[in-house]
Write a protein that holds these residues in place. Structure first.
Motif, mmCIF file in Angstrom:
data_model
loop_
_atom_site.group_PDB
_atom_site.id
_atom_site.type_symbol
_atom_site.label_atom_id
_atom_site.label_comp_id
_atom_site.label_asym_id
_atom_site.label_seq_id
_atom_site.Cartn_x
_atom_site.Cartn_y
_atom_site.Cartn_z
ATOM 1 N N ASP A 89 -57.795 0.174 -77.459
ATOM 2 C CA ASP A 89 -56.869 0.208 -76.319
ATOM 3 C C ASP A 89 -57.624 0.210 -75.000
ATOM 4 O O ASP A 89 -57.209 -0.445 -74.040
ATOM 5 C CB ASP A 89 -55.975 1.448 -76.397
ATOM 6 C CG ASP A 89 -54.940 1.346 -77.502
ATOM 7 O OD1 ASP A 89 -54.708 0.214 -77.983
ATOM 8 O OD2 ASP A 89 -54.375 2.384 -77.884
ATOM 9 N N GLN A 90 -58.749 0.941 -74.931
ATOM 10 C CA GLN A 90 -59.539 0.977 -73.702
ATOM 11 C C GLN A 90 -60.165 -0.387 -73.414
ATOM 12 O O GLN A 90 -60.221 -0.827 -72.263
ATOM 13 C CB GLN A 90 -60.630 2.046 -73.810
ATOM 14 C CG GLN A 90 -60.110 3.466 -73.716
ATOM 15 C CD GLN A 90 -61.206 4.486 -73.955
ATOM 16 O OE1 GLN A 90 -61.884 4.468 -74.984
ATOM 17 N NE2 GLN A 90 -61.385 5.380 -72.992
ATOM 18 N N ARG A 91 -60.665 -1.056 -74.482
ATOM 19 C CA ARG A 91 -61.237 -2.394 -74.272
ATOM 20 C C ARG A 91 -60.161 -3.371 -73.816
ATOM 21 O O ARG A 91 -60.388 -4.214 -72.959
ATOM 22 C CB ARG A 91 -61.892 -2.885 -75.567
ATOM 23 C CG ARG A 91 -63.404 -2.722 -75.565
ATOM 24 C CD ARG A 91 -64.044 -3.406 -76.744
ATOM 25 N NE ARG A 91 -63.672 -2.779 -77.994
ATOM 26 C CZ ARG A 91 -64.234 -1.681 -78.463
ATOM 27 N NH1 ARG A 91 -65.190 -1.081 -77.795
ATOM 28 N NH2 ARG A 91 -63.846 -1.160 -79.608
ATOM 29 N N ALA A 92 -58.972 -3.241 -74.414
ATOM 30 C CA ALA A 92 -57.870 -4.120 -74.022
ATOM 31 C C ALA A 92 -57.463 -3.858 -72.573
ATOM 32 O O ALA A 92 -57.151 -4.794 -71.831
ATOM 33 C CB ALA A 92 -56.677 -3.904 -74.948
ATOM 34 N N GLU A 93 -57.500 -2.585 -72.154
ATOM 35 C CA GLU A 93 -57.144 -2.248 -70.773
ATOM 36 C C GLU A 93 -58.141 -2.849 -69.786
ATOM 37 O O GLU A 93 -57.762 -3.333 -68.719
ATOM 38 C CB GLU A 93 -57.088 -0.730 -70.607
ATOM 39 C CG GLU A 93 -56.820 -0.265 -69.181
ATOM 40 C CD GLU A 93 -55.521 -0.805 -68.609
ATOM 41 O OE1 GLU A 93 -55.440 -0.964 -67.374
ATOM 42 O OE2 GLU A 93 -54.577 -1.098 -69.388
ATOM 43 N N ARG A 94 -59.431 -2.823 -70.149
ATOM 44 C CA ARG A 94 -60.427 -3.424 -69.264
ATOM 45 C C ARG A 94 -60.182 -4.923 -69.108
ATOM 46 O O ARG A 94 -60.277 -5.471 -68.007
ATOM 47 C CB ARG A 94 -61.837 -3.193 -69.814
ATOM 48 C CG ARG A 94 -62.916 -3.792 -68.915
ATOM 49 C CD ARG A 94 -64.308 -3.519 -69.445
ATOM 50 N NE ARG A 94 -65.296 -4.111 -68.564
ATOM 51 C CZ ARG A 94 -65.713 -5.380 -68.638
ATOM 52 N NH1 ARG A 94 -65.199 -6.166 -69.566
ATOM 53 N NH2 ARG A 94 -66.610 -5.857 -67.800
ATOM 54 N N LEU A 95 -59.852 -5.585 -70.231
ATOM 55 C CA LEU A 95 -59.566 -7.011 -70.149
ATOM 56 C C LEU A 95 -58.307 -7.261 -69.321
ATOM 57 O O LEU A 95 -58.245 -8.207 -68.537
ATOM 58 C CB LEU A 95 -59.399 -7.598 -71.549
ATOM 59 C CG LEU A 95 -59.109 -9.103 -71.612
ATOM 60 C CD1 LEU A 95 -60.247 -9.891 -70.971
ATOM 61 C CD2 LEU A 95 -58.903 -9.546 -73.053
ATOM 62 N N ARG A 96 -57.325 -6.379 -69.471
ATOM 63 C CA ARG A 96 -56.103 -6.526 -68.672
ATOM 64 C C ARG A 96 -56.406 -6.404 -67.185
ATOM 65 O O ARG A 96 -55.833 -7.111 -66.356
ATOM 66 C CB ARG A 96 -55.065 -5.480 -69.094
ATOM 67 C CG ARG A 96 -54.275 -5.853 -70.334
ATOM 68 C CD ARG A 96 -53.057 -4.975 -70.492
ATOM 69 N NE ARG A 96 -53.416 -3.599 -70.793
ATOM 70 C CZ ARG A 96 -53.587 -3.134 -72.015
ATOM 71 N NH1 ARG A 96 -53.455 -3.940 -73.062
ATOM 72 N NH2 ARG A 96 -53.901 -1.863 -72.220
ATOM 73 N N GLN A 97 -57.323 -5.493 -66.844
ATOM 74 C CA GLN A 97 -57.706 -5.345 -65.441
ATOM 75 C C GLN A 97 -58.331 -6.634 -64.914
ATOM 76 O O GLN A 97 -58.063 -7.058 -63.786
ATOM 77 C CB GLN A 97 -58.677 -4.175 -65.285
ATOM 78 C CG GLN A 97 -58.033 -2.806 -65.493
ATOM 79 C CD GLN A 97 -59.047 -1.678 -65.462
ATOM 80 O OE1 GLN A 97 -60.252 -1.917 -65.356
ATOM 81 N NE2 GLN A 97 -58.573 -0.444 -65.558
ATOM 82 N N LYS A 98 -59.174 -7.257 -65.745
ATOM 83 C CA LYS A 98 -59.824 -8.507 -65.335
ATOM 84 C C LYS A 98 -58.820 -9.659 -65.246
ATOM 85 O O LYS A 98 -58.977 -10.576 -64.440
ATOM 86 C CB LYS A 98 -60.937 -8.863 -66.318
ATOM 87 C CG LYS A 98 -62.059 -7.851 -66.354
ATOM 88 C CD LYS A 98 -63.183 -8.296 -67.266
ATOM 89 C CE LYS A 98 -64.002 -9.394 -66.658
ATOM 90 N NZ LYS A 98 -65.178 -9.751 -67.466
ATOM 91 N N SER A 99 -57.787 -9.591 -66.089
ATOM 92 C CA SER A 99 -56.820 -10.693 -66.118
ATOM 93 C C SER A 99 -55.655 -10.471 -65.159
ATOM 94 O O SER A 99 -54.830 -11.362 -64.970
ATOM 95 C CB SER A 99 -56.278 -10.885 -67.542
ATOM 96 O OG SER A 99 -55.505 -9.759 -67.926
ATOM 97 N N ARG A 100 -55.584 -9.257 -64.557
ATOM 98 C CA ARG A 100 -54.411 -8.898 -63.752
ATOM 99 C C ARG A 100 -54.217 -9.854 -62.580
ATOM 100 O O ARG A 100 -53.096 -10.258 -62.269
ATOM 101 C CB ARG A 100 -54.549 -7.465 -63.266
ATOM 102 C CG ARG A 100 -53.244 -6.836 -62.793
ATOM 103 C CD ARG A 100 -53.363 -5.339 -62.762
ATOM 104 N NE ARG A 100 -53.399 -4.782 -64.105
ATOM 105 C CZ ARG A 100 -53.964 -3.618 -64.418
ATOM 106 N NH1 ARG A 100 -54.539 -2.900 -63.484
ATOM 107 N NH2 ARG A 100 -53.948 -3.186 -65.664
ATOM 108 N N GLU A 101 -55.309 -10.213 -61.911
ATOM 109 C CA GLU A 101 -55.202 -11.117 -60.756
ATOM 110 C C GLU A 101 -54.648 -12.480 -61.182
ATOM 111 O O GLU A 101 -53.763 -13.030 -60.521
ATOM 112 C CB GLU A 101 -56.569 -11.283 -60.096
ATOM 113 C CG GLU A 101 -56.531 -12.152 -58.847
ATOM 114 C CD GLU A 101 -57.898 -12.283 -58.193
ATOM 115 O OE1 GLU A 101 -58.051 -13.169 -57.338
ATOM 116 O OE2 GLU A 101 -58.808 -11.503 -58.550
ATOM 117 N N LEU A 102 -55.181 -12.991 -62.298
ATOM 118 C CA LEU A 102 -54.693 -14.283 -62.790
ATOM 119 C C LEU A 102 -53.242 -14.168 -63.230
ATOM 120 O O LEU A 102 -52.420 -15.042 -62.948
ATOM 121 C CB LEU A 102 -55.565 -14.772 -63.952
ATOM 122 C CG LEU A 102 -55.156 -16.102 -64.594
ATOM 123 C CD1 LEU A 102 -55.166 -17.224 -63.559
ATOM 124 C CD2 LEU A 102 -56.081 -16.440 -65.762
#
Length: 376
Positions: A89-102
């Motif tokens: 879940d933490q790894r997925a959250e980090r990816l979500r943070q990176k993808s949030r702008e897109l």
């Protein structure tokens, strides 16, 4: 993480650990962060100056200090192993943070397309009233004797219904000129009606496409996948200022599975891959699967010219659900047809295809099926 993704993709071998050396490896925080991001152990050797040590080993081999490379390999010692501490879940959250702008950018495009579509529908409803303009023109021509320049309105009988109708007039114009004005407005509305119907079809296609892109961003497994989506959006004119950093980056391969009957099942990772898979890789009687009326990957069973068993069809349908916005659902509708029955309309967005001959199956994916088919 991108480099590791590329290595895994090109080699086809899952990486079980990463060995780090050099000056940066002395930073324990950095090593732990790498382990957390990658989700695999990071191993730091006892001697981190590996280049110098390698030169010494080569010299030793040359003069007979060691007899073989196996003896040299046995000298390697571990200083510390950094185990990943982040949860999935933490790894997925980090990816979500990176993808949030897109995601925000694509969502804005989607909202804009939806608003534009609503405005067009409202305009279409107004243009549908064009027949009233034509009727007013006809009634004015039939009652020119009752109209005088300077009149702001006239009440005449509608000879279709027998009811009285009050028609607004331009006081600067005479009766015939007012009638011609209504006829011109009627023709404009007719033209707009036809154009709006075409724009509505295009608008629905754009909304459907952007829905698939939103799904892709939400389900992207890493930064490399996000970069492929950015490149796709730029090719379609949505991202004007995105500059691909690595023009030589090798496109990701399809996701590959092997069915219980030994048939290869390919799954597209994004819209561009879906096009490549369905329209250029698959052939004839290869069997195509896609969730019905929802964003998802194209899934194709490569038939090899053979009849495809029901077990393989079931597994492919389940994979189509797992790689879609309907993942987690039960009794999900999946359309399936032979690839020869699929075509793409001129100007259609990536991943958007058409088919008329198909059957629909309803499936609930089994837990662990994807990993099972990956290992075959």
């Amino acid at each position: 993480a991108d480099v590791m993704d590329a290595m895994t993709r090109d080699s086809g071998i899952p990486l079980s650990q990463m060995r780090a050396d050099g000056g940066a490896s002395a930073n324990g925080f950095l090593m732990q962060f790498q382990a957390d991001v990658l989700g695999i152990p990071v191993v730091r050797p006892a001697v981190t100056e590996t280049t110098a040590m390698g030169a010494a080993y080569l010299a030793g081999l040359a003069v007979g200090v060691w007899e073989s490379r196996e003896q040299v390999a046995a000298l390697w010692r571990t200083d510390r192993i950094f185990q990943p501490q982040w949860s999935e879940d933490q790894r997925a959250e980090r990816l979500r943070q990176k993808s949030r702008e897109l995601y925000k950018a694509v969502h804005n495009m989607y909202d804009r397309a939806v608003r534009k579509q609503a405005a067009r529908k409202e305009e279409l409803s107004q243009s549908a009233k064009a027949d009233t303009l034509r009727l007013y023109g006809e009634l004015l021509q039939a009652n020119l004797w009752a109209i005088h320049k300077g009149d702001r309105q006239v009440t005449v009988q509608n000879y279709y219904t027998g009811e009285d109708v009050t028609i607004r007039l331009d006081p600067r114009l005479g009766g015939n000129e007012n009638a011609q004005k209504y006829f011109r407005d009627y023709k404009k509305k007719q033209t707009a009606h036809a154009m709006l119907q075409k724009l509505l079809v295009e608008g629905e296609a754009e909304i459907e496409y952007l829905r698939t892109v939103l799904y892709e961003v939400e389900s992207a497994p890493g930064e490399m996948a996000l970069n492929e989506i950015r490149a796709e959006l730029k090719s379609q004119g949505y991202l004007k200022y995105y500059k691909q950093r690595d023009r030589k980056q090798k496109p990701a391969d399809f996701l590959r599975y092997t069915s219980s009957d030994g048939f290869e099942i390919l799954v597209g990772r994004n819209n561009l891959q879906n096009d490549k898979l369905t329209l250029h890789t698959a052939r004839g009687k290869d069997l195509w699967f896609h969730v019905q009326k929802a964003p998802g990957s194209h899934c194709v069973v490569m038939s090899r010219g053979e009849d495809i068993p029901d077990t393989t069809k079931q597994e492919a349908a389940e994979l189509a659900v797992l790689h879609s916005s309907q993942n987690g659902g039960a009794k999900v509708a999946v359309d399936t047809t032979e690839v020869k029955n699929i075509w793409k309309a001129n100007g259609a967005k990536p991943g958007m295809v058409l088919y008329e001959v198909y059957t629909t199956v309803y499936v609930t994916p089994r837990e662990g099926l994807e990993e099972q088919l990956k290992k075959r």
